[in-house]
Write a protein that holds these residues in place. Structure first.
Motif, PDB file in Angstrom:
ATOM      1  N   ARG A   1       0.827  -1.211   0.000  1.00  0.00           N
ATOM      2  CA  ARG A   1       0.000   0.000   0.000  1.00  0.00           C
ATOM      3  C   ARG A   1       0.858   1.257   0.000  1.00  0.00           C
ATOM      4  O   ARG A   1       0.467   2.308   0.507  1.00  0.00           O
ATOM      5  CB  ARG A   1      -0.921  -0.011   1.225  1.00  0.00           C
ATOM      6  N   LEU A   2       2.037   1.157  -0.562  1.00  0.00           N
ATOM      7  CA  LEU A   2       2.967   2.286  -0.575  1.00  0.00           C
ATOM      8  C   LEU A   2       2.441   3.412  -1.459  1.00  0.00           C
ATOM      9  O   LEU A   2       2.021   3.186  -2.596  1.00  0.00           O
ATOM     10  CB  LEU A   2       4.331   1.833  -1.088  1.00  0.00           C
ATOM     11  N   THR A   3       2.502   4.631  -0.939  1.00  0.00           N
ATOM     12  CA  THR A   3       2.096   5.808  -1.716  1.00  0.00           C
ATOM     13  C   THR A   3       3.291   6.647  -2.153  1.00  0.00           C
ATOM     14  O   THR A   3       3.142   7.519  -3.006  1.00  0.00           O
ATOM     15  CB  THR A   3       1.138   6.688  -0.901  1.00  0.00           C
ATOM     16  N   ALA A   4       4.450   6.383  -1.576  1.00  0.00           N
ATOM     17  CA  ALA A   4       5.662   7.132  -1.916  1.00  0.00           C
ATOM     18  C   ALA A   4       6.874   6.286  -1.557  1.00  0.00           C
ATOM     19  O   ALA A   4       6.771   5.330  -0.772  1.00  0.00           O
ATOM     20  CB  ALA A   4       5.707   8.468  -1.168  1.00  0.00           C
ATOM     21  N   LEU A   5       8.007   6.658  -2.123  1.00  0.00           N
ATOM     22  CA  LEU A   5       9.263   5.968  -1.843  1.00  0.00           C
ATOM     23  C   LEU A   5      10.293   6.971  -1.358  1.00  0.00           C
ATOM     24  O   LEU A   5      10.390   8.074  -1.909  1.00  0.00           O
ATOM     25  CB  LEU A   5       9.784   5.284  -3.111  1.00  0.00           C
TER      26      LEU A   5
ATOM     27  N   ASP B   1       1.842  -2.976  -8.109  1.00  0.00           N
ATOM     28  CA  ASP B   1       0.624  -3.121  -7.313  1.00  0.00           C
ATOM     29  C   ASP B   1       0.750  -2.432  -5.964  1.00  0.00           C
ATOM     30  O   ASP B   1       0.567  -3.028  -4.916  1.00  0.00           O
ATOM     31  CB  ASP B   1       0.272  -4.597  -7.140  1.00  0.00           C
ATOM     32  N   ASN B   2       1.073  -1.148  -6.028  1.00  0.00           N
ATOM     33  CA  ASN B   2       1.044  -0.273  -4.865  1.00  0.00           C
ATOM     34  C   ASN B   2       0.154   0.930  -5.190  1.00  0.00           C
ATOM     35  O   ASN B   2      -0.709   0.832  -6.072  1.00  0.00           O
ATOM     36  CB  ASN B   2       2.466   0.154  -4.483  1.00  0.00           C
ATOM     37  N   ALA B   3       0.350   2.031  -4.509  1.00  0.00           N
ATOM     38  CA  ALA B   3      -0.424   3.247  -4.777  1.00  0.00           C
ATOM     39  C   ALA B   3       0.522   4.414  -5.061  1.00  0.00           C
ATOM     40  O   ALA B   3       0.273   5.542  -4.660  1.00  0.00           O
ATOM     41  CB  ALA B   3      -1.328   3.569  -3.586  1.00  0.00           C
ATOM     42  N   LEU B   4       1.601   4.114  -5.747  1.00  0.00           N
ATOM     43  CA  LEU B   4       2.631   5.118  -6.025  1.00  0.00           C
ATOM     44  C   LEU B   4       2.163   6.089  -7.105  1.00  0.00           C
ATOM     45  O   LEU B   4       1.753   5.680  -8.195  1.00  0.00           O
ATOM     46  CB  LEU B   4       3.922   4.438  -6.472  1.00  0.00           C
TER      47      LEU B   4
END
Length: 252
Positions: free
Chosen positions: A67-71, A89-92
């Motif tokens: 569910r990552l939105t940023a790195l 398949d994250n929310a980047l």
């Protein structure tokens, strides 16, 4: 710390947390500087801490299906990451501009994210063999993509591409190009000079006619499969004959 599976051999030290319901990465992980493979797929994590930058021995990092939105930019300190980086398949919504520092990376998967663009520095990934960016929201590719001189496979299904930058014509090692389910209205002319391209997937676009250069044996000389299904186009008998003569199967 949650139970983990460690596998150690001559070359790899692996920490496999696949499908463990972590929610967040245990802080002890950032002290495991001996790791070469870290698998955090399907662990429910929403954030990646800057501590990831300490794991400079990593060659493979799997962050897929989370569910990552940023790195954090520290991810790009992993300049030894030479095998696989899975971010799919994250929310980047964006990738770090410093991504181009991963010059020895061979495989990158950023598919199934709401990305509207790839970083302009992506051309710095000089060792990249396969790039997967399916089912994003890309409307264009950066011009620097033409600097990926080792690239063999480019997967771009399910975006909003209307064309390709001229630099794509410099991808001399490209074997497979998937442009399925975009909004192309023509076969990009920049593809005509690709000497190694074997499979070109153009299914489900808005192509209504085909260019004359497709019949030229000097254009796409290695082409083995041209997939035009689900476009409002029917190749001429002349074109089909010319493609078949050089061993290319055409589907429409």
């Amino acid at each position: 710390m949650t139970d983990v599976t460690d596998v150690t051999d001559v070359t790899d030290v692996t920490l496999n947390l696949w499908r463990q319901p972590l929610g967040e990465v245990p802080p002890e992980v950032w002290d495991r500087t001996e790791l070469t493979v870290l698998i955090l797929a399907e662990t429910g994590i929403r954030e990646l801490r800057p501590g990831i930058g300490r794991l400079t021995g990593l060659r493979t990092l799997d962050l897929g299906h989370n569910r990552l939105t940023a790195l954090p930019v520290e991810l790009c300190d992993l300049t030894g990451l030479g095998d696989f980086l899975y971010l799919h398949d994250n929310a980047l919504t964006a990738l770090p501009e410093a991504l181009g520092r991963l010059t020895v990376l061979r495989y990158l998967n950023v598919g199934e994210n709401p990305l509207t663009e790839l970083p302009s520095t992506i051309g710095g990934l000089a060792s990249l063999i396969e790039l997967r960016a399916q089912h994003n929201r890309l409307t264009a590719l950066p011009e620097s993509i033409g600097e990926l001189g080792a690239l063999r496979e480019l997967w771009l299904r399910g975006n909003e591409l209307t064309g390709l930058p001229d630099s794509v014509g410099r991808l001399a090692e490209l074997r497979e190009l998937e442009l399925r389910e975009n909004v192309l209205t023509e076969v990009p002319a920049v593809l005509a000079g690709l000497p190694q391209l074997r499979r070109l997937d153009l299914r489900g676009n808005r192509i209504t006619e085909l260019p004359d250069w497709l019949a030229d044996p000097a254009a796409l000389p290695a082409l083995e499969k041209l997939d035009l299904r689900w476009n409002a186009v029917r190749p001429s008998a002349r074109l089909l004959t010319a493609l078949a003569a050089r061993g290319c199967v055409t589907l429409f």
